[in-house]
Design a protein around this motif. Structure first.
Motif, PDB file in Angstrom:
ATOM      1  N   ILE A  22      -1.209   3.336  -3.471  1.00 49.11           N
ATOM      2  CA  ILE A  22      -2.117   2.195  -3.646  1.00 49.11           C
ATOM      3  C   ILE A  22      -3.113   2.442  -4.768  1.00 49.11           C
ATOM      4  O   ILE A  22      -3.352   1.549  -5.598  1.00 49.11           O
ATOM      5  CB  ILE A  22      -2.862   1.903  -2.325  1.00 49.11           C
ATOM      6  N   PHE A  23      -3.717   3.622  -4.830  1.00 47.76           N
ATOM      7  CA  PHE A  23      -4.857   3.829  -5.721  1.00 47.76           C
ATOM      8  C   PHE A  23      -4.529   4.458  -7.067  1.00 47.76           C
ATOM      9  O   PHE A  23      -5.333   4.366  -7.986  1.00 47.76           O
ATOM     10  CB  PHE A  23      -5.929   4.659  -5.014  1.00 47.76           C
ATOM     11  N   LEU A  24      -3.394   5.104  -7.224  1.00 45.87           N
ATOM     12  CA  LEU A  24      -3.059   5.699  -8.517  1.00 45.87           C
ATOM     13  C   LEU A  24      -2.523   4.633  -9.456  1.00 45.87           C
ATOM     14  O   LEU A  24      -1.850   3.687  -9.039  1.00 45.87           O
ATOM     15  CB  LEU A  24      -2.036   6.819  -8.342  1.00 45.87           C
ATOM     16  N   LYS A  25      -2.810   4.775 -10.732  1.00 45.96           N
ATOM     17  CA  LYS A  25      -2.460   3.763 -11.723  1.00 45.96           C
ATOM     18  C   LYS A  25      -1.138   4.037 -12.436  1.00 45.96           C
ATOM     19  O   LYS A  25      -0.393   3.129 -12.756  1.00 45.96           O
ATOM     20  CB  LYS A  25      -3.569   3.638 -12.778  1.00 45.96           C
ATOM     21  N   LYS A  26      -0.844   5.295 -12.716  1.00 45.29           N
ATOM     22  CA  LYS A  26       0.340   5.634 -13.498  1.00 45.29           C
ATOM     23  C   LYS A  26       1.604   5.536 -12.633  1.00 45.29           C
ATOM     24  O   LYS A  26       1.629   6.026 -11.511  1.00 45.29           O
ATOM     25  CB  LYS A  26       0.221   7.038 -14.068  1.00 45.29           C
ATOM     26  N   PRO A  27       2.661   4.937 -13.168  1.00 44.34           N
ATOM     27  CA  PRO A  27       3.887   4.771 -12.377  1.00 44.34           C
ATOM     28  C   PRO A  27       4.537   6.089 -11.950  1.00 44.34           C
ATOM     29  O   PRO A  27       5.068   6.188 -10.848  1.00 44.34           O
ATOM     30  CB  PRO A  27       4.816   3.991 -13.312  1.00 44.34           C
ATOM     31  N   PHE A  28       4.497   7.096 -12.815  1.00 40.54           N
ATOM     32  CA  PHE A  28       5.130   8.361 -12.456  1.00 40.54           C
ATOM     33  C   PHE A  28       4.347   9.090 -11.361  1.00 40.54           C
ATOM     34  O   PHE A  28       4.929   9.811 -10.558  1.00 40.54           O
ATOM     35  CB  PHE A  28       5.307   9.247 -13.694  1.00 40.54           C
ATOM     36  N   ASP A  29       3.028   8.900 -11.309  1.00 42.39           N
ATOM     37  CA  ASP A  29       2.243   9.449 -10.209  1.00 42.39           C
ATOM     38  C   ASP A  29       2.608   8.768  -8.895  1.00 42.39           C
ATOM     39  O   ASP A  29       2.616   9.387  -7.834  1.00 42.39           O
ATOM     40  CB  ASP A  29       0.748   9.278 -10.481  1.00 42.39           C
ATOM     41  N   LYS A  30       2.926   7.489  -8.978  1.00 40.96           N
ATOM     42  CA  LYS A  30       3.341   6.755  -7.786  1.00 40.96           C
ATOM     43  C   LYS A  30       4.676   7.286  -7.250  1.00 40.96           C
ATOM     44  O   LYS A  30       4.891   7.293  -6.040  1.00 40.96           O
ATOM     45  CB  LYS A  30       3.443   5.263  -8.089  1.00 40.96           C
ATOM     46  N   VAL A  31       5.550   7.738  -8.138  1.00 38.91           N
ATOM     47  CA  VAL A  31       6.827   8.303  -7.698  1.00 38.91           C
ATOM     48  C   VAL A  31       6.583   9.580  -6.891  1.00 38.91           C
ATOM     49  O   VAL A  31       7.215   9.804  -5.854  1.00 38.91           O
ATOM     50  CB  VAL A  31       7.750   8.583  -8.906  1.00 38.91           C
ATOM     51  N   VAL A  32       5.658  10.408  -7.355  1.00 37.64           N
ATOM     52  CA  VAL A  32       5.322  11.636  -6.628  1.00 37.64           C
ATOM     53  C   VAL A  32       4.738  11.305  -5.256  1.00 37.64           C
ATOM     54  O   VAL A  32       5.106  11.901  -4.246  1.00 37.64           O
ATOM     55  CB  VAL A  32       4.343  12.500  -7.457  1.00 37.64           C
ATOM     56  N   MET A  33       3.846  10.322  -5.213  1.00 40.08           N
ATOM     57  CA  MET A  33       3.251   9.922  -3.932  1.00 40.08           C
ATOM     58  C   MET A  33       4.292   9.296  -3.004  1.00 40.08           C
ATOM     59  O   MET A  33       4.234   9.466  -1.792  1.00 40.08           O
ATOM     60  CB  MET A  33       2.097   8.942  -4.164  1.00 40.08           C
ATOM     61  N   PHE A  34       5.259   8.590  -3.584  1.00 44.64           N
ATOM     62  CA  PHE A  34       6.345   8.040  -2.782  1.00 44.64           C
ATOM     63  C   PHE A  34       7.158   9.157  -2.142  1.00 44.64           C
ATOM     64  O   PHE A  34       7.574   9.047  -0.989  1.00 44.64           O
ATOM     65  CB  PHE A  34       7.244   7.150  -3.644  1.00 44.64           C
ATOM     66  N   SER A  35       7.364  10.244  -2.862  1.00 49.19           N
ATOM     67  CA  SER A  35       8.101  11.386  -2.311  1.00 49.19           C
ATOM     68  C   SER A  35       7.325  12.043  -1.177  1.00 49.19           C
ATOM     69  O   SER A  35       7.921  12.464  -0.178  1.00 49.19           O
ATOM     70  CB  SER A  35       8.395  12.398  -3.407  1.00 49.19           C
ATOM     71  N   ILE A  36       6.012  12.130  -1.323  1.00 48.09           N
ATOM     72  CA  ILE A  36       5.182  12.694  -0.249  1.00 48.09           C
ATOM     73  C   ILE A  36       5.236  11.793   0.982  1.00 48.09           C
ATOM     74  O   ILE A  36       5.379  12.268   2.113  1.00 48.09           O
ATOM     75  CB  ILE A  36       3.735  12.900  -0.741  1.00 48.09           C
ATOM     76  N   LEU A  37       5.134  10.482   0.767  1.00 50.85           N
ATOM     77  CA  LEU A  37       5.229   9.536   1.876  1.00 50.85           C
ATOM     78  C   LEU A  37       6.587   9.644   2.559  1.00 50.85           C
ATOM     79  O   LEU A  37       6.675   9.637   3.791  1.00 50.85           O
ATOM     80  CB  LEU A  37       5.009   8.112   1.366  1.00 50.85           C
ATOM     81  N   ASP A  38       7.636   9.776   1.776  1.00 49.00           N
ATOM     82  CA  ASP A  38       8.976   9.869   2.333  1.00 49.00           C
ATOM     83  C   ASP A  38       9.169  11.154   3.132  1.00 49.00           C
ATOM     84  O   ASP A  38       9.850  11.144   4.165  1.00 49.00           O
ATOM     85  CB  ASP A  38      10.010   9.778   1.221  1.00 49.00           C
ATOM     86  N   ALA A  39       8.569  12.248   2.678  1.00 46.86           N
ATOM     87  CA  ALA A  39       8.675  13.501   3.425  1.00 46.86           C
ATOM     88  C   ALA A  39       8.047  13.363   4.810  1.00 46.86           C
ATOM     89  O   ALA A  39       8.608  13.819   5.811  1.00 46.86           O
ATOM     90  CB  ALA A  39       8.003  14.629   2.649  1.00 46.86           C
ATOM     91  N   GLY A  40       6.894  12.716   4.871  1.00 48.62           N
ATOM     92  CA  GLY A  40       6.262  12.479   6.163  1.00 48.62           C
ATOM     93  C   GLY A  40       7.081  11.554   7.042  1.00 48.62           C
ATOM     94  O   GLY A  40       7.188  11.750   8.260  1.00 48.62           O
ATOM     95  N   PHE A  41       7.696  10.535   6.428  1.00 52.29           N
ATOM     96  CA  PHE A  41       8.502   9.587   7.195  1.00 52.29           C
ATOM     97  C   PHE A  41       9.746  10.255   7.778  1.00 52.29           C
ATOM     98  O   PHE A  41      10.087  10.052   8.944  1.00 52.29           O
ATOM     99  CB  PHE A  41       8.883   8.403   6.307  1.00 52.29           C
ATOM    100  N   VAL A  42      10.423  11.059   6.962  1.00 53.21           N
ATOM    101  CA  VAL A  42      11.611  11.776   7.449  1.00 53.21           C
ATOM    102  C   VAL A  42      11.216  12.737   8.570  1.00 53.21           C
ATOM    103  O   VAL A  42      11.918  12.850   9.581  1.00 53.21           O
ATOM    104  CB  VAL A  42      12.321  12.521   6.297  1.00 53.21           C
TER     105      VAL A  42
END
Length: 90
Positions: A22-42
């Motif tokens: 939500i709060f990061l602006k750069k798209p590639f930073d969002k990819v890293v945060m998506f991976s962290i979110l996915d790790a928690g979800f799995v």
């Protein structure tokens, strides 16, 4: 007691990933945060013992990440071409 600690870790990973997206602006930073979110979800899915769903997530997530990265690169290319040709006036 160990299961409760792992549950807290899974929830923390999902919250950190969500706020990062939500709060990061750069798209590639969002990819890293998506991976962290996915790790928690799995991790949460495995804790609830839905191993077939966890297997599907583990197989589908890299494909989704690659598609997301390709989209980011294509959008940057399109924007740079429009700026070069003078179509965008900021």
């Amino acid at each position: 007691m160990e299961e409760m600690a792992v549950t807290i870790i899974a929830i923390a990973l999902m919250i950190i990933g969500s706020f990062g997206i939500i709060f990061l602006k750069k798209p590639f930073d969002k990819v890293v945060m998506f991976s962290i979110l996915d790790a928690g979800f799995v991790l949460a899915v495995v804790l609830f013992k839905y191993l077939d769903v966890a297997l599907f997530i583990a197989l589908a997530d890299p494909i989704a990440t690659i598609v997301y990265l390709i989209a980011i690169v294509k959008i940057k290319e399109i924007r740079s071409k429009k700026v070069e040709s003078g179509e965008i006036h900021d």
